[in-house]
Design a protein around this motif. Structure first.
Motif, PDB file in Angstrom:
ATOM      1  N   UNK A  58     -60.589   7.022  -3.719  1.00  0.00           N
ATOM      2  CA  UNK A  58     -60.145   5.833  -2.865  1.00  0.00           C
ATOM      3  C   UNK A  58     -58.773   5.856  -2.747  1.00  0.00           C
ATOM      4  N   UNK A  59     -58.153   7.005  -2.960  1.00  0.00           N
ATOM      5  CA  UNK A  59     -56.544   7.105  -2.518  1.00  0.00           C
ATOM      6  C   UNK A  59     -55.711   6.244  -3.218  1.00  0.00           C
ATOM      7  N   UNK A  60     -56.281   5.810  -4.593  1.00  0.00           N
ATOM      8  CA  UNK A  60     -55.160   5.139  -5.316  1.00  0.00           C
ATOM      9  C   UNK A  60     -54.236   5.831  -6.318  1.00  0.00           C
ATOM     10  N   UNK A  61     -54.787   7.067  -6.416  1.00  0.00           N
ATOM     11  CA  UNK A  61     -53.728   8.110  -7.130  1.00  0.00           C
ATOM     12  C   UNK A  61     -54.126   9.508  -6.501  1.00  0.00           C
ATOM     13  N   UNK A  62     -52.999  10.444  -6.551  1.00  0.00           N
ATOM     14  CA  UNK A  62     -52.974  11.858  -6.012  1.00  0.00           C
ATOM     15  C   UNK A  62     -52.987  12.707  -7.055  1.00  0.00           C
ATOM     16  N   UNK A  63     -53.201  14.059  -6.959  1.00  0.00           N
ATOM     17  CA  UNK A  63     -53.029  14.888  -7.864  1.00  0.00           C
ATOM     18  C   UNK A  63     -51.727  15.000  -8.293  1.00  0.00           C
ATOM     19  N   UNK A  64     -50.798  14.711  -7.478  1.00  0.00           N
ATOM     20  CA  UNK A  64     -49.411  14.863  -7.964  1.00  0.00           C
ATOM     21  C   UNK A  64     -49.120  13.815  -9.083  1.00  0.00           C
ATOM     22  N   UNK A  70     -60.109  -3.575  -7.344  1.00  0.00           N
ATOM     23  CA  UNK A  70     -60.949  -2.911  -7.024  1.00  0.00           C
ATOM     24  C   UNK A  70     -62.233  -2.976  -8.197  1.00  0.00           C
ATOM     25  N   UNK A  71     -63.245  -3.397  -7.717  1.00  0.00           N
ATOM     26  CA  UNK A  71     -64.490  -3.683  -8.585  1.00  0.00           C
ATOM     27  C   UNK A  71     -64.893  -2.441  -9.478  1.00  0.00           C
ATOM     28  N   UNK A  72     -65.070  -1.464  -8.789  1.00  0.00           N
ATOM     29  CA  UNK A  72     -65.413  -0.246  -9.311  1.00  0.00           C
ATOM     30  C   UNK A  72     -64.578   0.301 -10.292  1.00  0.00           C
ATOM     31  N   UNK A  73     -63.467   0.278 -10.114  1.00  0.00           N
ATOM     32  CA  UNK A  73     -62.064   0.985 -10.956  1.00  0.00           C
ATOM     33  C   UNK A  73     -62.203  -0.128 -12.234  1.00  0.00           C
ATOM     34  N   UNK A 117     -51.071   2.812 -12.264  1.00  0.00           N
ATOM     35  CA  UNK A 117     -51.197   2.862 -10.859  1.00  0.00           C
ATOM     36  C   UNK A 117     -52.684   2.477 -10.500  1.00  0.00           C
ATOM     37  N   UNK A 118     -53.582   2.669 -11.339  1.00  0.00           N
ATOM     38  CA  UNK A 118     -54.975   2.253 -10.954  1.00  0.00           C
ATOM     39  C   UNK A 118     -55.115   0.713 -11.470  1.00  0.00           C
ATOM     40  N   UNK A 119     -54.414   0.296 -12.347  1.00  0.00           N
ATOM     41  CA  UNK A 119     -54.544  -0.974 -12.716  1.00  0.00           C
ATOM     42  C   UNK A 119     -54.083  -2.095 -11.799  1.00  0.00           C
TER      43      UNK A 119
END
Length: 325
Positions: free
Chosen positions: A225-231, A249-252, A243-245
């Protein structure tokens, strides 16, 4: 600099290069990277960090008479571990669980570590080459600083290993310039059993497996979902979670809610939510015999053969986990 370590005791660090490296942001970041990946999210007591382990490896090498260069290598050996440690291997589908090794030199050279090392008169390339060091890292089934430290540290914090047991083991441990070995057969058998407690009772504990796999799913969805990146994996654990919180987003949110300390899971091979196989880990330390030769403890002990075979079978089978609450 005074370091008080739970496993090895109190040390005075006078070497300027070690003091300066410990204070770098690269090493300090490891205070927020948990050794057990997602385990601290489902059991708050499973909270040993990569910082504690990295400093511990350095101290172990020091205790075994390793050179200053090898102590530096020990301090730095986990500096490229991402947030949540080996959970990122599951996210990135690294079967050998070595993602951090692929990026090790890149992370080192993007930091101020090289300039500090060179300022103090050392050549960084030989330090970063683990093949130069006999105490720090050895292939299975040998003893090495990394393997010894995480076993003692985890079992001390999580399964009631006593300081006396640690001290008795360390007193029996010797280094001959090429191999770490034990002077007592019974102590060698004891450490083998302890190592398999680490591998089976902690690494493959159903709750630990659940935490790792639930977190893997969370991170995968957050990436998709491009909420985070590998960096972002080069941040600390809680920074990535923040960052996710922040994303509505319901699934997250559902996946996040599955990472709580009141979760109850069981092993169930028929009806399971997650199945995880672990990298094969086994140990067969050298013991010095009366004839002054080094032999594997497995050649001297039937119980070690049995414990190793049991651990291999469990590793091949993996852990089947079902959440019931």
């Amino acid at each position: 600099m005074i370091i008080e370590d739970d496993i090895y005791g109190t040390f005075t660090i006078q070497e300027p290069v070690l003091k300066e490296l410990i204070e770098t942001s690269s090493i300090q970041r490891l205070k927020g990277v948990h050794q057990g990946g997602g385990s601290y999210l489902v059991n708050e007591k499973w909270n040993v960090t990569r910082y504690e382990h990295s400093v511990g490896v350095m101290l172990f090498i020091r205790k075994m008479g390793g050179s200053l260069e090898e102590q530096i290598a020990g301090l730095l050996h986990d500096v490229s571990h991402t947030a949540f440690s080996h959970v990122i291997d599951y996210v990135m589908e690294e079967e050998k669980e070595d993602y951090h090794e692929h990026i090790f030199k890149e992370i080192i050279y993007q930091s101020d570590i090289p300039s500090i090392i060179e300022k103090h008169g050392f050549d960084i390339e030989p330090i970063l080459d683990e093949s130069n060091w006999r105490i720090l890292e050895q292939p299975l089934p040998d003893l090495c600083a990394d393997r010894v430290d995480y076993t003692l540290r985890d079992m001390y914090h999580y399964q009631g290993l006593s300081k006396k047991e640690i001290d008795d083991f360390l007193q029996s441990l010797q280094f001959d310039g090429n191999n770490l070995y034990l002077t007592n057969t019974h102590v060698a058998e004891w450490f083998v059993r302890l190592f398999y407690r680490e591998v089976i009772d902690f690494f493959m504990h159903p709750l630990n497996v659940y935490g790792s796999q639930q977190l893997k799913q969370l991170l995968k969805v957050a990436l998709e979902k491009h909420v985070i990146t590998t960096e972002d994996f080069l941040l600390q654990d809680d920074e990535v979670l923040d960052l996710i919180r922040q994303k509505s987003d319901d699934k997250l949110s559902t996946l996040l809610n599955g990472l709580q300390t009141d979760i109850t899971v069981i092993e169930d091979e028929q009806l399971y939510d997650y199945h995880q196989k672990s990298k094969l880990r086994y140990i067969d330390p050298f013991v010095i015999t009366e004839s002054k030769s080094l032999q594997r403890i497995s050649s001297l002990s039937e119980s070690v053969k049995y414990e190793t075979n049991k651990a291999k079978l469990k590793s091949e089978k993996g852990t089947y986990v079902r959440r019931i609450r």
